[in-house]
Design a protein around this motif. Structure first.
Motif, PDB file in Angstrom:
ATOM      1  N   PRO A   1      -8.525  17.238   6.626  1.00 29.86           N
ATOM      2  CA  PRO A   1      -7.276  16.737   6.040  1.00 29.86           C
ATOM      3  C   PRO A   1      -7.528  15.764   4.887  1.00 29.86           C
ATOM      4  O   PRO A   1      -8.570  15.119   4.829  1.00 29.86           O
ATOM      5  CB  PRO A   1      -6.609  15.994   7.200  1.00 29.86           C
ATOM      6  N   SER A   2      -6.573  15.690   3.983  1.00 28.23           N
ATOM      7  CA  SER A   2      -6.662  14.758   2.857  1.00 28.23           C
ATOM      8  C   SER A   2      -5.277  14.549   2.278  1.00 28.23           C
ATOM      9  O   SER A   2      -4.496  15.498   2.165  1.00 28.23           O
ATOM     10  CB  SER A   2      -7.580  15.328   1.775  1.00 28.23           C
ATOM     11  N   THR A   3      -4.972  13.323   1.908  1.00 28.99           N
ATOM     12  CA  THR A   3      -3.761  13.057   1.127  1.00 28.99           C
ATOM     13  C   THR A   3      -4.169  12.735  -0.306  1.00 28.99           C
ATOM     14  O   THR A   3      -3.837  13.455  -1.252  1.00 28.99           O
ATOM     15  CB  THR A   3      -2.974  11.860   1.728  1.00 28.99           C
ATOM     16  N   ARG A   4      -4.941  11.642  -0.468  1.00 31.35           N
ATOM     17  CA  ARG A   4      -5.285  11.126  -1.799  1.00 31.35           C
ATOM     18  C   ARG A   4      -6.149  12.087  -2.614  1.00 31.35           C
ATOM     19  O   ARG A   4      -5.824  12.413  -3.762  1.00 31.35           O
ATOM     20  CB  ARG A   4      -6.031   9.781  -1.663  1.00 31.35           C
ATOM     21  N   THR A   5      -7.260  12.528  -2.024  1.00 33.20           N
ATOM     22  CA  THR A   5      -8.239  13.285  -2.809  1.00 33.20           C
ATOM     23  C   THR A   5      -7.660  14.633  -3.256  1.00 33.20           C
ATOM     24  O   THR A   5      -7.747  15.003  -4.426  1.00 33.20           O
ATOM     25  CB  THR A   5      -9.527  13.495  -1.985  1.00 33.20           C
TER      26      THR A   5
ATOM     27  N   ARG B   1     -14.058  19.861   0.301  1.00 30.79           N
ATOM     28  CA  ARG B   1     -14.259  18.850   1.358  1.00 30.79           C
ATOM     29  C   ARG B   1     -14.638  19.586   2.629  1.00 30.79           C
ATOM     30  O   ARG B   1     -14.005  20.583   2.998  1.00 30.79           O
ATOM     31  CB  ARG B   1     -12.992  18.030   1.581  1.00 30.79           C
TER      32      ARG B   1
ATOM     33  N   HIS C   1     -19.081  10.834  -0.876  1.00 26.20           N
ATOM     34  CA  HIS C   1     -17.734  11.041  -1.412  1.00 26.20           C
ATOM     35  C   HIS C   1     -17.778  10.462  -2.828  1.00 26.20           C
ATOM     36  O   HIS C   1     -17.268   9.372  -3.108  1.00 26.20           O
ATOM     37  CB  HIS C   1     -16.724  10.306  -0.525  1.00 26.20           C
TER      38      HIS C   1
ATOM     39  N   GLN D   1     -14.730   9.063  -4.822  1.00 25.19           N
ATOM     40  CA  GLN D   1     -14.184   7.822  -4.268  1.00 25.19           C
ATOM     41  C   GLN D   1     -14.964   6.626  -4.809  1.00 25.19           C
ATOM     42  O   GLN D   1     -14.383   5.621  -5.225  1.00 25.19           O
ATOM     43  CB  GLN D   1     -14.253   7.849  -2.736  1.00 25.19           C
TER      44      GLN D   1
ATOM     45  N   PRO E   1     -10.298   2.510   0.873  1.00 26.82           N
ATOM     46  CA  PRO E   1     -10.169   3.862   0.316  1.00 26.82           C
ATOM     47  C   PRO E   1      -8.971   4.628   0.889  1.00 26.82           C
ATOM     48  O   PRO E   1      -8.533   5.624   0.303  1.00 26.82           O
ATOM     49  CB  PRO E   1     -11.483   4.540   0.727  1.00 26.82           C
ATOM     50  N   GLY E   2      -8.470   4.165   2.052  1.00 25.71           N
ATOM     51  CA  GLY E   2      -7.432   4.921   2.732  1.00 25.71           C
ATOM     52  C   GLY E   2      -8.040   6.150   3.409  1.00 25.71           C
ATOM     53  O   GLY E   2      -9.114   6.595   3.015  1.00 25.71           O
ATOM     54  N   PRO E   3      -7.386   6.723   4.397  1.00 25.12           N
ATOM     55  CA  PRO E   3      -6.173   6.187   5.028  1.00 25.12           C
ATOM     56  C   PRO E   3      -6.490   4.915   5.812  1.00 25.12           C
ATOM     57  O   PRO E   3      -7.581   4.767   6.339  1.00 25.12           O
ATOM     58  CB  PRO E   3      -5.735   7.326   5.953  1.00 25.12           C
TER      59      PRO E   3
HETATM   60  N1   CP Z   1      -9.970   8.152   0.506  1.00 23.89           N
HETATM   61  C1   CP Z   1      -9.776   9.443   0.829  1.00 23.89           C
HETATM   62  O1   CP Z   1     -10.686  10.279   0.720  1.00 23.89           O
HETATM   63  O2   CP Z   1      -8.525   9.716   1.274  1.00 23.89           O
HETATM   64  P1   CP Z   1      -8.011  11.154   1.754  1.00 23.89           P
HETATM   65  O3   CP Z   1      -8.721  11.485   3.040  1.00 23.89           O
HETATM   66  O4   CP Z   1      -6.522  10.994   1.921  1.00 23.89           O
HETATM   67  O5   CP Z   1      -8.355  12.155   0.683  1.00 23.89           O
END
Ligand code: CP
Length: 339
Positions: A83-87, A136, A164, A167, A291-293
């Protein structure tokens, strides 16, 4: 066709950090790699070039008209096995803002769930002639393995606990824009260092750029011989934050843990969760990053995360789009030159 300019006709170099500078750099073979698989092996000059290029894209992204045609006609496939939101979103935006066609492959609804191997998936996608694969994967080394089986550019969007790279680049851009430099800064990276690809890529980048790096965690969350990466390992939060310019907090990655490595979340927050009280040990202008989440109340107090005077967490998200535009531009230059 690449445009060749004779030395005598070279225009004056535009001011760094402007869109003109970014566009000018786009015509220079500064970053000559086809793939970005990690920070390991990148020189300080290559990192600096990517950050300069990204600086220009930050300005572009703040305008109402954000679209360029650098990657017009090119295809980018986002292949995310985790899963990923930002990347994922920022790679999609980055590709579209550079003019590329972007496909987000829904791995959960793909033939991967029917048992297709990573290599077969990669070779299948390769047969469709993409120009960039952004990948990823939960296994360390999987992205490098995949890169050996395709002709296009491959960008590591996070592989297991390994690296990563984008990031670390976006973190570096955030630091450089806020502090004006990276060299000489004291950076405390705090939390689950053991399972963190973000920590590893950041350590490699920050050391290459001349920062002093401390990793701060309970002994169970520190990799063995972490000092061999050129960092100081500290198991006491107060001591780890002393005189820090940057405090980078990391999430407890329970999905990668085998067994329980902390007694309880409550106890972890008590000793290692970032609060304003603990932050007093750092420099008065220390910048907070994540870096989140983010898990509020676990590795960071929500009040600290939302402190607009100290927290750069949303700046990091903004820098993520610009850095990914820079990486897409740089890794496809060879390809574009051949067209
Ligand atoms: N920082 C980062 O990689 O966030 P995601 O998992 O939301 O992509």
């Amino acid at each position: 066709m690449i445009r060749v300019t004779t030395f005598a006709r070279l225009p004056p170099r535009p001011r760094a950090g402007t869109i003109a500078a970014a566009m000018a750099l786009a015509n220079e073979p500064a970053f000559a790699r086809q793939h970005l698989l990690g920070i390991e092996g990148l020189s300080a000059a290559e990192i600096e070039d990517l950050l300069d290029l990204a600086d220009g894209f930050v300005e572009l992204n703040r305008q109402s008209e954000k679209k360029l045609q650098l990657l017009r006609g090119r295809t980018l496939i986002n292949l995310f096995f985790e899963p990923s939101t930002r990347t994922q979103t920022s790679f999609e935006l980055a590709g579209k803002r550079l003019g590329a066609d972007v496909v987000n492959m829904a791995v959960a609804r793909s033939s991967v769930v029917k048992g297709e191997t990573l290599i077969d998936t990669a070779m299948t996608l390769n047969a469709m002639h993409p120009d960039v694969l952004v990948v990823r994967h939960h296994e360390s080394g999987a992205v490098a393995l995949l890169a050996r089986h395709v002709r296009c550019a491959v960008i590591n969007a996070g592989d297991g606990a390994h690296e990563h790279p984008t990031q670390a680049l976006l973190d570096a851009l955030t630091i450089r824009r806020r502090k004006g430099r990276i060299a000489g800064l004291v950076v405390a990276i705090c939390g689950d260092i053991l399972h963190s690809r973000v920590a590893r890529s950041n350590i490699l980048l920050l050391r290459t750029m001349g920062a002093r790096v401390r990793v701060v965690a309970p002994p169970t969350l520190l990799p063995r011989a972490v000092e061999s990466l050129g960092v100081e390992a500290v198991t006491d939060m107060q001591r780890g934050l002393e005189d820090a310019d940057i405090v980078m907090m990391l999430r407890l990655q329970s999905e990668r843990m085998q067994g329980s490595l902390v007694p309880s979340v409550r106890e972890y927050f008590h000793f290692f969760g970032l609060t304003h009280e603990k932050l007093r040990a750092a420099k008065p202008d220390a910048m907070i990053m994540h870096p989140g989440p983010m898990n509020r109340g676990v590795e960071i107090d929500g009040v600290v995360a939302d402190d607009i005077n100290r927290s750069a967490i949303l700046d990091q998200v903004e820098m993520g789009v610009a850095v990914r535009m820079a990486v897409l531009d740089a890794t496809t230059r060879r390809l574009r030159a051949q067209a």
